[in-house]
Scaffold this active site. Structure first.
Site, mmCIF file in Angstrom:
data_model
loop_
_atom_site.group_PDB
_atom_site.id
_atom_site.type_symbol
_atom_site.label_atom_id
_atom_site.label_comp_id
_atom_site.label_asym_id
_atom_site.label_seq_id
_atom_site.Cartn_x
_atom_site.Cartn_y
_atom_site.Cartn_z
ATOM 1 N N LYS A 22 2.697 5.780 36.002
ATOM 2 C CA LYS A 22 1.731 4.939 36.608
ATOM 3 C C LYS A 22 1.271 3.851 36.058
ATOM 4 C CE LYS A 22 -2.657 5.991 37.977
ATOM 5 N NZ LYS A 22 -3.564 4.816 37.838
ATOM 6 N N ASN A 23 0.668 4.218 35.074
ATOM 7 C CA ASN A 23 -0.318 3.351 34.143
ATOM 8 C C ASN A 23 0.964 2.484 32.988
ATOM 9 O OD1 ASN A 23 -2.278 3.961 35.395
ATOM 10 N ND2 ASN A 23 -3.415 5.363 33.574
ATOM 11 N N CYS A 117 -15.926 0.925 40.071
ATOM 12 C CA CYS A 117 -15.187 1.710 40.811
ATOM 13 C C CYS A 117 -16.107 3.003 40.755
ATOM 14 C CB CYS A 117 -13.734 2.138 40.402
ATOM 15 S SG CYS A 117 -13.532 2.853 38.887
ATOM 16 N N ARG A 122 -16.685 -0.876 34.706
ATOM 17 C CA ARG A 122 -15.349 -1.477 34.365
ATOM 18 C C ARG A 122 -15.455 -2.868 34.323
ATOM 19 N NH1 ARG A 122 -10.984 2.459 36.998
ATOM 20 N NH2 ARG A 122 -9.672 1.706 35.248
ATOM 21 N N ARG A 400 -2.708 8.444 44.829
ATOM 22 C CA ARG A 400 -2.503 7.090 43.771
ATOM 23 C C ARG A 400 -1.759 7.455 42.577
ATOM 24 N NH1 ARG A 400 -8.075 3.893 43.608
ATOM 25 N NH2 ARG A 400 -6.523 2.647 42.328
HETATM 26 C C1 EPZ Z 1 -6.624 2.000 31.742
HETATM 27 O O1 EPZ Z 1 -7.730 1.307 32.555
HETATM 28 C C2 EPZ Z 1 -6.144 3.258 32.713
HETATM 29 N N1 EPZ Z 1 -5.604 2.475 33.985
HETATM 30 C C3 EPZ Z 1 -7.055 4.263 33.014
HETATM 31 O O2 EPZ Z 1 -6.545 5.260 33.875
HETATM 32 C C4 EPZ Z 1 -7.594 4.813 31.905
HETATM 33 O O3 EPZ Z 1 -8.588 5.824 32.165
HETATM 34 C C5 EPZ Z 1 -8.187 3.689 30.921
HETATM 35 O O4 EPZ Z 1 -7.157 2.704 30.770
HETATM 36 C C6 EPZ Z 1 -8.674 4.462 29.679
HETATM 37 O O5 EPZ Z 1 -7.594 4.835 28.957
HETATM 38 C C7 EPZ Z 1 -4.394 1.712 34.045
HETATM 39 O O6 EPZ Z 1 -3.684 1.836 33.047
HETATM 40 C C8 EPZ Z 1 -3.954 1.375 35.241
HETATM 41 P P1 EPZ Z 1 -9.961 0.189 29.548
HETATM 42 P P2 EPZ Z 1 -8.510 -0.056 32.158
HETATM 43 O O7 EPZ Z 1 -10.321 -1.329 29.819
HETATM 44 O O8 EPZ Z 1 -7.620 -0.578 31.271
HETATM 45 C C9 EPZ Z 1 -14.741 -0.812 29.010
HETATM 46 C C10 EPZ Z 1 -6.000 6.527 35.664
HETATM 47 O O9 EPZ Z 1 -6.927 7.593 36.078
HETATM 48 N N2 EPZ Z 1 -14.328 -2.293 29.058
HETATM 49 O O10 EPZ Z 1 -9.227 0.756 28.500
HETATM 50 O O11 EPZ Z 1 -9.404 -0.586 33.148
HETATM 51 C C11 EPZ Z 1 -14.523 -0.273 30.507
HETATM 52 O O12 EPZ Z 1 -15.733 -0.386 31.077
HETATM 53 C C12 EPZ Z 1 -6.865 5.306 35.202
HETATM 54 O O13 EPZ Z 1 -4.827 6.585 35.871
HETATM 55 C C13 EPZ Z 1 -15.231 -3.301 28.894
HETATM 56 O O14 EPZ Z 1 -16.254 -3.075 28.637
HETATM 57 O O15 EPZ Z 1 -9.417 0.801 30.697
HETATM 58 C C14 EPZ Z 1 -14.159 1.341 29.998
HETATM 59 O O16 EPZ Z 1 -15.569 1.975 29.792
HETATM 60 C C15 EPZ Z 1 -8.415 5.562 35.204
HETATM 61 N N3 EPZ Z 1 -15.082 -4.530 28.945
HETATM 62 C C16 EPZ Z 1 -13.575 1.419 28.515
HETATM 63 O O17 EPZ Z 1 -13.671 -0.236 28.197
HETATM 64 C C17 EPZ Z 1 -13.611 -4.974 29.261
HETATM 65 O O18 EPZ Z 1 -13.314 -6.162 29.376
HETATM 66 C C18 EPZ Z 1 -12.066 1.392 28.545
HETATM 67 O O19 EPZ Z 1 -11.527 0.744 29.687
HETATM 68 C C19 EPZ Z 1 -12.501 -4.031 29.555
HETATM 69 C C20 EPZ Z 1 -13.101 -2.627 29.260
#
Ligand code: EPZ
Length: 420
Positions: A22-23, A117, A122, A400
């Site tokens: 999915k990701n 969420c 996020r 999902r």
């Molecule tokens: C991706 O989400 C995945 N989703 C998530 O999987 C996964 O848990 C996550 O990466 C971490 O590995 C998809 O790929 C569609 P991040 P993403 O940006 O990209 C903070 C699932 O269950 N952050 O790496 O949204 C954020 O708040 C889902 O399949 C900022 O502060 O994750 C978080 O604490 C859930 N500022 C951390 O970084 C930003 O601009 C990691 O978020 C961006 C992120």
């Protein structure tokens, strides 16, 4: 609202095929906006989130069809809109990944802020900081990000303040059509980001270093059509391995990439599972044994994945001994704990990011409710091991991220029914 009814206590035994990730499919579909096409994407999983992304592309005016081989064919020739509406983005935050491609190819984009969420606030500050560094004018008004670029984006060095998967992906895609070279420092190394980089290169992009913390993208004038097979879903695979571990079973997973699950396989072996791997398969044999408790610290790849934290909470809830779980990525990713305690788990929360789990000999069936995707999968695992029949409500969360979950569990001997 659908529910799953699961009869517990049956050791899982059997072999199943793992679906496409999915990701990886979601950023790859967003990346297809960078080319006039035709782009053919195979092994994309049939999941609600993928359908939502396809709907989003269609509402931008992209031709998206599913061909007779169940491959997704995309041709983003002339778009009718550059606006990703809140109604879609709020249901699937990965929609935010169309921002970079729209801006890079068309010079404009209007994308709803994804908002928070269940698992955390996020924010997307790193996405916006990077796009501004590449020359975009960004304004955030009325809950929308409005991005413009006067002419092409201009490649540069971008130092990301924290490791973000989506931020890395949005910037990597935007940089493919910038003039000059972009280097992303402190980039995410997740396999799904590597898969995206490989997809972009299949369309004529010049991405290198993907999979390391420094990704270099040499801008090109345009991307052409191409085809790509989405990588296997390492989180789906890890989830079914834990299902075998908590039921004392023996399973064989086909069409997987064991090298993307290193930290997870290591923890399963520490828990007492016998794990064997081949090029594209993983087998786990628990031989009826009870798992041993294993401490978990989530961290960016190649560390232990946050998307497998909830599943290992279930393993530890039934394991011999006490384990500490530290969730270091998201600030509210223990929603499954309250539901698991209804099944008899002995879990103590210390603040928002640490849980101490005292393993119990058995969990007992009770009605529970899914709250987010991976939390719901941990409840499925708990139900598979619990004494009695458990009913899990709000299982749209599961749909999902897990393709035909009751069929796949059924192939391994589980007694799972979907009831409305
Ligand atoms: C991706 O989400 C995945 N989703 C998530 O999987 C996964 O848990 C996550 O990466 C971490 O590995 C998809 O790929 C569609 P991040 P993403 O940006 O990209 C903070 C699932 O269950 N952050 O790496 O949204 C954020 O708040 C889902 O399949 C900022 O502060 O994750 C978080 O604490 C859930 N500022 C951390 O970084 C930003 O601009 C990691 O978020 C961006 C992120």
């Amino acid at each position: 609202m659908d529910k799953l009814q699961i009869e517990g206590g049956i050791p899982l035994k059997g072999s199943i095929r793992i679906s496409g990730a999915k990701n990886a499919a979601l950023p790859i579909l967003a990346g297809s906006l960078l080319s006039a096409g035709p782009v053919t994407i195979s092994n994309s999983p049939h999941l609600h989130d993928v359908t939502t992304m396809i709907e989003l592309l269609a509402c931008l005016g992209v031709d998206v069809t599913l061909n007779e081989n169940m491959q997704v064919e995309v041709a983003a020739k002339n778009l009718s809109s550059f606006r990703a509406p809140y109604e879609l983005v709020k249901t699937m935050r990965a929609s935010f990944l169309v921002l970079g491609p729209l801006l890079a190819r068309f010079g404009e984009a209007e994308v709803s802020l994804p908002g928070g969420c269940a698992i955390g606030s996020r924010p997307v500050d790193q996405h916006l900081k990077g796009l501004e560094a590449l020359g975009a004018d960004i304004s955030v008004t009325d809950g929308y990000v409005r991005a413009r670029s006067n002419g092409r984006l201009v490649g540069c060095d971008v130092h990301m303040d924290l490791v973000t998967v989506g931020g890395t992906q949005n910037l990597m895609m935007a940089a493919t059509l910038a003039s000059g070279t972009t280097r992303l420092f402190n980039a995410a190394c997740e396999p799904e980001t590597v898969d995206l980089g490989n997809f972009l290169n299949a369309l004529g992009a010049k991405v290198s270093g993907h999979g390391t913390s420094t990704i270099e993208i040499e801008g090109v004038d345009a991307l052409h059509g191409g085809s790509h097979r989405v990588m296997p879903d390492r989180v789906e695979a890890g989830t079914y391995l834990v299902a075998a571990a908590v039921t004392g079973g023996h399973v064989h997973l086909r069409d997987v990439e064991p090298e993307t699950l290193g930290a997870v396989l290591d923890k399963l072996q520490q828990a007492g599972a016998e794990v064997t791997v081949g090029d594209d398969w993983i087998a786990l044999d628990m031989a009826g044994r009870r798992a041993r408790a294993v401490d978990i610290e989530t961290s960016p790849y190649p560390g232990f994945p946050t998307d497998m934290q909830a599943q290992f909470m279930t393993l530890n809830a039934l394991a011999e001994g006490t384990a500490t779980i530290n969730e270091n990525i998201f600030e509210n990713r223990f929603m499954h704990v309250h539901e698991m305690k209804r099944l008899g788990a002995d879990i103590e929360l210390h603040g928002q990011s640490m849980a101490v789990v005292q393993g119990v000999k058995e969990l007992r069936a009770a009605p529970v409710m899914a709250t987010d995707l991976r939390a719901s999968s941990s409840l499925v695992l708990a139900a598979l091991a619990a004494v009695g029949t458990t009913t899990i409500d709000r299982i749209y969360h599961i749909d999902r991220g897990y393709e035909t979950i009751e069929e796949k569990l059924g192939q391994m001997g589980a007694k799972v029914r979907r009831v409305s």
